[in-house]
Design a protein around this motif. Structure first.
Motif, PDB file in Angstrom:
ATOM      1  N   UNK A 255      -6.772   5.570   8.792  1.00  0.00           N
ATOM      2  CA  UNK A 255      -6.738   4.142   8.483  1.00  0.00           C
ATOM      3  C   UNK A 255      -8.062   3.690   7.888  1.00  0.00           C
ATOM      4  N   UNK A 256      -9.139   4.279   8.372  1.00  0.00           N
ATOM      5  CA  UNK A 256     -10.468   3.934   7.879  1.00  0.00           C
ATOM      6  C   UNK A 256     -10.661   4.384   6.433  1.00  0.00           C
ATOM      7  N   UNK A 257      -9.824   5.306   5.973  1.00  0.00           N
ATOM      8  CA  UNK A 257      -9.895   5.804   4.599  1.00  0.00           C
ATOM      9  C   UNK A 257      -9.172   4.883   3.609  1.00  0.00           C
ATOM     10  N   UNK A 258      -8.835   3.680   4.018  1.00  0.00           N
ATOM     11  CA  UNK A 258      -8.070   2.773   3.174  1.00  0.00           C
ATOM     12  C   UNK A 258      -8.686   2.572   1.784  1.00  0.00           C
ATOM     13  N   UNK A 259     -10.033   2.418   1.646  1.00  0.00           N
ATOM     14  CA  UNK A 259     -10.603   2.288   0.293  1.00  0.00           C
ATOM     15  C   UNK A 259     -10.296   3.494  -0.599  1.00  0.00           C
ATOM     16  N   UNK A 260     -10.233   4.685   0.016  1.00  0.00           N
ATOM     17  CA  UNK A 260      -9.913   5.889  -0.760  1.00  0.00           C
ATOM     18  C   UNK A 260      -8.459   5.854  -1.208  1.00  0.00           C
ATOM     19  N   UNK A 261      -7.563   5.451  -0.297  1.00  0.00           N
ATOM     20  CA  UNK A 261      -6.140   5.364  -0.652  1.00  0.00           C
ATOM     21  C   UNK A 261      -5.917   4.313  -1.740  1.00  0.00           C
ATOM     22  N   UNK A 262      -6.661   3.199  -1.670  1.00  0.00           N
ATOM     23  CA  UNK A 262      -6.530   2.149  -2.681  1.00  0.00           C
ATOM     24  C   UNK A 262      -6.961   2.678  -4.050  1.00  0.00           C
ATOM     25  N   UNK A 263      -8.070   3.409  -4.070  1.00  0.00           N
ATOM     26  CA  UNK A 263      -8.541   3.975  -5.337  1.00  0.00           C
ATOM     27  C   UNK A 263      -7.518   4.967  -5.896  1.00  0.00           C
ATOM     28  N   UNK A 264      -7.050   5.888  -5.053  1.00  0.00           N
ATOM     29  CA  UNK A 264      -6.098   6.892  -5.506  1.00  0.00           C
ATOM     30  C   UNK A 264      -4.808   6.235  -5.991  1.00  0.00           C
ATOM     31  N   UNK A 265      -4.365   5.192  -5.268  1.00  0.00           N
ATOM     32  CA  UNK A 265      -3.158   4.486  -5.684  1.00  0.00           C
ATOM     33  C   UNK A 265      -3.329   3.840  -7.047  1.00  0.00           C
ATOM     34  N   UNK A 266      -4.491   3.204  -7.261  1.00  0.00           N
ATOM     35  CA  UNK A 266      -4.755   2.577  -8.549  1.00  0.00           C
ATOM     36  C   UNK A 266      -4.809   3.585  -9.686  1.00  0.00           C
ATOM     37  N   UNK A 267      -5.414   4.746  -9.414  1.00  0.00           N
ATOM     38  CA  UNK A 267      -5.507   5.788 -10.447  1.00  0.00           C
ATOM     39  C   UNK A 267      -4.131   6.353 -10.784  1.00  0.00           C
ATOM     40  N   UNK A 268      -3.312   6.603  -9.754  1.00  0.00           N
ATOM     41  CA  UNK A 268      -1.985   7.160  -9.990  1.00  0.00           C
ATOM     42  C   UNK A 268      -1.059   6.158 -10.677  1.00  0.00           C
ATOM     43  N   UNK A 269      -1.196   4.879 -10.334  1.00  0.00           N
ATOM     44  CA  UNK A 269      -0.330   3.854 -10.917  1.00  0.00           C
ATOM     45  C   UNK A 269      -0.795   3.419 -12.304  1.00  0.00           C
ATOM     46  N   UNK A 270      -1.929   3.978 -12.770  1.00  0.00           N
ATOM     47  CA  UNK A 270      -2.408   3.605 -14.100  1.00  0.00           C
ATOM     48  C   UNK A 270      -1.402   4.012 -15.177  1.00  0.00           C
ATOM     49  N   UNK A 271      -0.632   5.068 -14.945  1.00  0.00           N
ATOM     50  CA  UNK A 271       0.384   5.475 -15.914  1.00  0.00           C
ATOM     51  C   UNK A 271       1.474   4.409 -16.024  1.00  0.00           C
ATOM     52  N   UNK A 272       1.821   3.829 -14.885  1.00  0.00           N
ATOM     53  CA  UNK A 272       2.823   2.765 -14.885  1.00  0.00           C
ATOM     54  C   UNK A 272       2.276   1.515 -15.577  1.00  0.00           C
ATOM     55  N   UNK A 273       1.009   1.195 -15.332  1.00  0.00           N
ATOM     56  CA  UNK A 273       0.394   0.028 -15.975  1.00  0.00           C
ATOM     57  C   UNK A 273       0.325   0.224 -17.485  1.00  0.00           C
ATOM     58  N   UNK A 274       0.063   1.451 -17.900  1.00  0.00           N
ATOM     59  CA  UNK A 274       0.009   1.725 -19.336  1.00  0.00           C
ATOM     60  C   UNK A 274       1.370   1.464 -19.990  1.00  0.00           C
ATOM     61  N   UNK A 275       2.435   1.915 -19.343  1.00  0.00           N
ATOM     62  CA  UNK A 275       3.773   1.713 -19.898  1.00  0.00           C
ATOM     63  C   UNK A 275       4.102   0.229 -20.059  1.00  0.00           C
ATOM     64  N   UNK A 276       3.605  -0.596 -19.152  1.00  0.00           N
ATOM     65  CA  UNK A 276       3.926  -2.026 -19.177  1.00  0.00           C
ATOM     66  C   UNK A 276       2.971  -2.850 -20.033  1.00  0.00           C
ATOM     67  N   UNK A 277       1.926  -2.231 -20.586  1.00  0.00           N
ATOM     68  CA  UNK A 277       0.929  -2.963 -21.354  1.00  0.00           C
ATOM     69  C   UNK A 277       1.258  -2.929 -22.840  1.00  0.00           C
ATOM     70  N   UNK A 278       1.456  -4.095 -23.429  1.00  0.00           N
ATOM     71  CA  UNK A 278       1.770  -4.224 -24.848  1.00  0.00           C
ATOM     72  C   UNK A 278       1.093  -5.471 -25.399  1.00  0.00           C
ATOM     73  N   UNK A 279       0.806  -5.439 -26.686  1.00  0.00           N
ATOM     74  CA  UNK A 279       0.156  -6.572 -27.345  1.00  0.00           C
ATOM     75  C   UNK A 279       0.902  -6.931 -28.627  1.00  0.00           C
TER      76      UNK A 279
END
Length: 209
Positions: A71-95
């Motif tokens: 549970x104390x590793x929450x900052x690490x899990x948040x970072x890993x989650x953000x890095x892994x979900x970056x592929x999903x964010x890329x798919x949804x990003x358009x201009x």
């Protein structure tokens, strides 16, 4: 081109630019963000405690300490989650840039859409970070002339938020397009047609005083 984002465009608008961020740069910036060194240090310390507790002869220490440290590793899990979900964010990003406004989409689990008319933009800037220069891309950053109210902790403040077109390969071309449209439309708002001289009486012309 994102079809849902395209549906937000008015019938009288002309699309001048449509695109997405550079995929490699977008993913690299998501992985190598300022949280990375903090997450690495935090993870090394916590996993050290977990390893020590597992090697301890006292079973009760490991039974209570390991769940707490996970549970104390929450900052690490948040970072890993953000890095892994970056592929999903890329798919949804358009201009999309039209002759009247800038449109952008983004998000991870849910998609959000933003638009800013050129009449509300006061500044257009160009930014190139380390990864932007590495991958040969750049960011076109706009600033809104109108303050948007933002409520935080019960207090309402204002922010001049615009729209950022990040990590695109033809950043110079898009910057020049956005800059010209912002100047033309903003000048047209500040100096309405009826107040212009006959030599420059209309939109989409260079204002000459």
């Amino acid at each position: 081109m994102d079809n849902e984002l395209k549906q937000l465009i008015g019938e009288d608008e002309q699309i001048i630019y449509a695109g997405k961020p550079n995929k490699k740069c977008f993913i690299f910036e998501s992985i190598f963000n300022p949280l990375l060194p903090f997450a690495l240090i935090w993870g090394v310390i916590d996993f050290g405690f977990i390893g020590a507790s597992l090697s301890s002869k006292d079973e009760h220490i490991g039974f209570f300490l390991v769940p707490f440290m996970l549970l104390h590793l929450m900052p690490v899990w948040i970072y890993l989650g953000g890095a892994l979900l970056s592929f999903r964010r890329y798919q949804n990003t358009n201009y999309i840039v039209t002759d009247k406004a800038i449109y952008a989409s983004g998000g991870v689990f849910s998609k959000h859409y933003n638009s800013k008319p050129f009449a509300e933009l006061s500044h257009v800037d160009l930014h190139r970070g380390i990864f932007d220069q590495w991958f040969g891309v750049g960011d076109v950053i706009t600033t809104s002339a109108q303050a948007n109210p933002v409520t935080r902790n019960g207090r309402t403040t204002s922010t001049n938020a615009g729209i950022s077109i990040d990590s695109i390969s033809n950043y110079i071309e898009v910057y020049n397009i956005v800059k010209k449209l912002q100047q033309d439309v903003y000048a047209d708002v500040m100096y309405p047609n009826d107040l212009r001289p006959k030599a420059n009486h209309g939109y989409n012309t260079k204002y000459r005083g």
